[in-house]
Write a protein that holds these residues in place. Structure first.
Motif, PDB file in Angstrom:
ATOM      1  N   GLN A 136       0.819  -1.217   0.000  1.00 20.53           N
ATOM      2  CA  GLN A 136       0.000   0.000   0.000  1.00 20.53           C
ATOM      3  C   GLN A 136       0.847   1.259   0.000  1.00 20.53           C
ATOM      4  OE1 GLN A 136      -3.016  -0.016   3.034  1.00 20.53           O
ATOM      5  NE2 GLN A 136      -3.173   2.194   3.073  1.00 20.53           N
ATOM      6  N   PHE A 153      -7.130   1.014   0.463  1.00 21.85           N
ATOM      7  CA  PHE A 153      -6.540   0.040  -0.454  1.00 21.85           C
ATOM      8  C   PHE A 153      -7.281  -1.289  -0.320  1.00 21.85           C
ATOM      9  CE2 PHE A 153      -2.571  -2.542  -1.597  1.00 21.85           C
ATOM     10  CZ  PHE A 153      -2.726  -2.323  -2.959  1.00 21.85           C
ATOM     11  N   GLU A 170      -6.507  -4.265  -0.835  1.00 19.42           N
ATOM     12  CA  GLU A 170      -5.757  -5.396  -0.279  1.00 19.42           C
ATOM     13  C   GLU A 170      -5.588  -5.301   1.232  1.00 19.42           C
ATOM     14  OE1 GLU A 170      -2.122  -6.193  -2.415  1.00 19.42           O
ATOM     15  OE2 GLU A 170      -3.108  -5.825  -4.339  1.00 19.42           O
ATOM     16  N   VAL A 178      -8.772   4.116  -8.878  1.00 19.69           N
ATOM     17  CA  VAL A 178      -7.460   3.506  -9.094  1.00 19.69           C
ATOM     18  C   VAL A 178      -6.385   4.560  -8.868  1.00 19.69           C
ATOM     19  CG1 VAL A 178      -5.954   2.353 -10.753  1.00 19.69           C
ATOM     20  CG2 VAL A 178      -8.414   1.854 -10.738  1.00 19.69           C
ATOM     21  N   LYS A 204      -0.927   2.382  -6.811  1.00 25.08           N
ATOM     22  CA  LYS A 204      -0.750   1.058  -6.206  1.00 25.08           C
ATOM     23  C   LYS A 204      -1.860   0.073  -6.542  1.00 25.08           C
ATOM     24  CE  LYS A 204       3.065   1.318  -3.837  1.00 25.08           C
ATOM     25  NZ  LYS A 204       4.034   0.256  -3.666  1.00 25.08           N
ATOM     26  N   GLY A 205      -2.966   0.553  -7.131  1.00 24.69           N
ATOM     27  CA  GLY A 205      -4.046  -0.367  -7.465  1.00 24.69           C
ATOM     28  C   GLY A 205      -5.413   0.212  -7.168  1.00 24.69           C
ATOM     29  N   ILE A 206      -6.336  -0.677  -6.817  1.00 23.48           N
ATOM     30  CA  ILE A 206      -7.734  -0.295  -6.609  1.00 23.48           C
ATOM     31  C   ILE A 206      -7.957   0.070  -5.138  1.00 23.48           C
ATOM     32  CG2 ILE A 206     -10.136  -1.079  -6.733  1.00 23.48           C
ATOM     33  CD1 ILE A 206      -9.177  -3.022  -8.961  1.00 23.48           C
TER      34      ILE A 206
END
Length: 161
Positions: free
Chosen positions: A25, A124, A126, A146, A149-151
């Motif tokens: 993250q 984050f 995750e 987004v 680092k991602g979604i």
């Protein structure tokens, strides 16, 4: 500002802790000491200290700054005074002791006293512990965005002000 190194150390420890959990993250790019310095200068960084040892144990940023990506989210409150929580963390050795809950409750009290009608934040996807934490505290899922680092899931809590 005198405590910037101590405060930044919390974030470094959280990065290390998250990596041990395979959660990518935060890193060396975000959050930085410079970002925290700006938070302090803008008077938006709040820190809880262990007064016995004079060390910071949690940190949270509260301001009105919304990322451009937030425009794509279906927020419930679109007209009131809105604030955003950023960079909320608890020193890993102090986690699972209720400090996160107490910090968030104090932040919400501050938010209501400042007459904000809602608070927004992103988490984050995750980081399951953080996702569950906000759900338990009454934050409602509003969409996903987004970042580098991602979604990230976006949450909102509305206050009666």
């Amino acid at each position: 500002m005198n405590d910037i190194d101590k405060i930044f150390k919390i974030y470094q420890n959280v990065v290390f802790h998250l990596r041990k959990l395979n959660i990518d993250q935060w890193d060396e790019v975000y959050p930085t000491k410079e970002i925290l310095r700006n938070d302090i200068e803008e008077r938006s960084l709040f820190v809880v200290f262990d007064t016995l040892n004079n060390i910071p144990i949690s940190s949270i940023v509260i301001n009105g700054s919304q990322e451009p990506e937030y425009k794509s989210v279906n927020w419930a409150n679109t007209k009131g005074k809105i604030c955003v929580i950023h960079r909320f963390c608890v020193e890993p050795v102090f986690q699972r002791r209720g400090i996160g809950n107490k910090t968030l409750l104090s932040a919400e009290d501050y938010i209501m006293k400042k007459r904000y009608s809602s608070v927004r934040l992103d988490v984050f996807t995750e980081n399951l512990s953080a996702l569950n934490f906000y759900k338990r505290n009454g934050y409602v899922f509003r969409g996903q965005i987004v970042f580098r680092k991602g979604i990230f899931n976006c949450y909102e809590k509305i206050f009666d002000c």
